[in-house]
Scaffold this active site. Structure first.
Site, PDB file in Angstrom:
ATOM      1  N   ARG A  97       4.736 -41.746  -2.843  1.00  0.00           N
ATOM      2  CA  ARG A  97       4.950 -40.284  -2.900  1.00  0.00           C
ATOM      3  C   ARG A  97       6.299 -39.906  -2.287  1.00  0.00           C
ATOM      4  O   ARG A  97       6.425 -38.903  -1.580  1.00  0.00           O
ATOM      5  CB  ARG A  97       3.831 -39.524  -2.179  1.00  0.00           C
ATOM      6  CG  ARG A  97       2.470 -39.709  -2.771  1.00  0.00           C
ATOM      7  CD  ARG A  97       2.386 -39.117  -4.189  1.00  0.00           C
ATOM      8  NE  ARG A  97       1.015 -39.075  -4.646  1.00  0.00           N
ATOM      9  CZ  ARG A  97       0.376 -40.084  -5.230  1.00  0.00           C
ATOM     10  NH1 ARG A  97       1.005 -41.233  -5.442  1.00  0.00           N
ATOM     11  NH2 ARG A  97      -0.874 -39.953  -5.630  1.00  0.00           N
ATOM     12  N   SER A 155      -3.589 -33.725  -3.585  1.00  0.00           N
ATOM     13  CA  SER A 155      -3.826 -34.312  -2.254  1.00  0.00           C
ATOM     14  C   SER A 155      -2.869 -33.653  -1.262  1.00  0.00           C
ATOM     15  O   SER A 155      -1.672 -33.588  -1.517  1.00  0.00           O
ATOM     16  CB  SER A 155      -3.521 -35.803  -2.263  1.00  0.00           C
ATOM     17  OG  SER A 155      -4.325 -36.467  -3.193  1.00  0.00           O
ATOM     18  N   GLU A 172       1.742 -34.212   2.099  1.00  0.00           N
ATOM     19  CA  GLU A 172       2.455 -34.532   0.840  1.00  0.00           C
ATOM     20  C   GLU A 172       3.336 -33.366   0.399  1.00  0.00           C
ATOM     21  O   GLU A 172       4.490 -33.576   0.058  1.00  0.00           O
ATOM     22  CB  GLU A 172       1.417 -34.812  -0.256  1.00  0.00           C
ATOM     23  CG  GLU A 172       1.444 -36.205  -0.807  1.00  0.00           C
ATOM     24  CD  GLU A 172       0.720 -36.297  -2.145  1.00  0.00           C
ATOM     25  OE1 GLU A 172       1.039 -35.539  -3.080  1.00  0.00           O
ATOM     26  OE2 GLU A 172      -0.179 -37.136  -2.254  1.00  0.00           O
TER      27      GLU A 172
END
Ligand code: EPU
Length: 346
Positions: free
Chosen positions: A164, A246, A342
């Site tokens: 990510r 997420s 994130e």
């Protein structure tokens, strides 16, 4: 090129948070950026690149000049013996692009179906799901330097993909530093789809689909449909319930740390990684701390997947951030693990 003032951003962030852009320019091609930079008044001001808004938390009105990416187009670039290369404009909706590739008989992106956001955002955080990461299918991208207006191409190595993560998530403090956040805008992305196509079916949820359906050799369309069904069952649709997927990354620990945690928490969900580290399921950690279904103001923890924070209606970015911090604190107090968000807090 038109600079719009006080533009509502609620429809442009998947959390559905109410905020405004003080000034916003829609970028449909590189010429729009070059025109903007030629304008003395806009050239030097700080800029914020907005794609599908699926990975941001807005905590107030956005002061930098917002560049809304609307570069469109999808095409097959190369049909070689070892791979297909397809290209899409950064403003294309990611899921629609994946569906289009399958309609054209160009398989390889099916595991990444239904991820919210745009094509341009996909390399920024190296999206991944059900055993495939963007970097596994990436060929190259074109971007424009927001200071000089120069167009450049990056390959996978130059994008510095991580979990990510990419060069587009890092800010360079001075020239020559690593980092293109705020410095470049992605215009077009090319994907390399290996030939012959082979399904990626190792993720537990897909293994279950094979067992339940009895289909052992699925088509790409079948995998696409399974992924859509799996996501639909545990992730909220941002068009109905605001969210950014997420909210935290899955943390990694050393095998020794993992053994220490297992001794205290035998049920912890963990996966050994190829580099010897161990990845822990952040959703499980948050769930174990009892957060599922809880709220701070109008921001809440989704009741089917504790890793997803949701807007229950009218949530502010401040409420989302407060909830996220409270979750981080309780996970740290119980497991000694720091969860890293994130999305980018703006
Ligand atoms: N789990 C719980 N409780 C929960 C949530 C999860 O116990 O509330 C456990 C599950 O039982 C499962 C494990 O945690 O054993 C992993 O859950 P899941 O398969 O849903 O995957 P994840 O690790 O939570 C990651 C990605 C998702 C991606 C899925 C599928 C990250 C941060 N998230 O989630 O990506 O769709 O795997 O590949 O890596 C995103 O980044 O926005 C995203 C949705």
């Amino acid at each position: 090129m038109i600079v719009e003032q006080n533009v509502p951003l609620q429809a442009h962030n998947s959390f559905g948070i109410v905020a405004k852009a003080r000034a916003l320019v829609r970028v449909r091609s590189e010429a729009d950026v070059q025109q903007l930079l030629a304008h003395g008044e806009h050239a030097a001001v700080p800029k914020f690149v907005l794609g599908g808004g699926s990975n941001i938390v807005l905590t107030g009105d956005v002061r930098p000049l917002v560049l809304k990416v609307e570069v469109m187009g999808r095409r097959l670039v190369e049909n070689g013996s070892k791979a297909l290369v397809v290209e899409a404009g950064a403003g294309e909706n990611w899921h629609d692009f994946v569906a289009w590739t399958l309609d054209q008989g160009l398989p390889g992106l099916e595991n990444l179906a239904q991820i919210p956001g745009t094509v341009g955002a996909s390399p920024v955080q190296n999206i991944g799901a059900y055993g495939v990461e963007l970097q596994d299918r990436f060929d190259s991208l074109d971007a424009i330097d927001l200071v000089t207006g120069r167009i450049f191409t990056l390959d996978a190595g130059q994008c510095a993909f991580g979990y990510r993560d990419s060069v587009f998530k890092h800010v360079a403090a001075k020239d020559g530093d690593f980092g293109l956040a705020g410095r470049a805008m992605i215009l077009r992305v090319r994907f390399r789809l290996p030939k012959p196509w082979k399904p990626v079916l190792g993720y537990l949820d897909l293994v279950r689909k094979i067992q339940d359906s009895g289909v052992t050799l699925p088509t790409a369309r079948q995998v696409f449909d399974w992924v859509c069904a799996i996501r639909g069952a545990k992730l909220p649709d941002p068009r109905v319930i605001g969210n950014a997927g997420s909210f935290f990354k899955n943390p990694t620990v050393t095998p020794e740390q993992c053994q220490d945690i297992i001794a205290r928490e035998p049920n912890i969900v963990h996966y050994p990684m190829p580099d010897g580290s161990v990845k822990l399921a952040a959703g499980w950690l948050i769930d174990a701390c009892g957060w599922k279904g809880k709220s701070v103001g109008n921001a809440g923890v989704y009741d089917k997947q504790a890793l997803v924070l949701v807007n229950r209606g009218g949530a502010t970015g401040g409420e989302v951030v407060t909830l996220a911090r409270a979750i981080q604190t309780s996970v740290y107090e119980r497991f000694g693990i720091r969860l890293e968000p994130e999305p980018v807090v703006v």
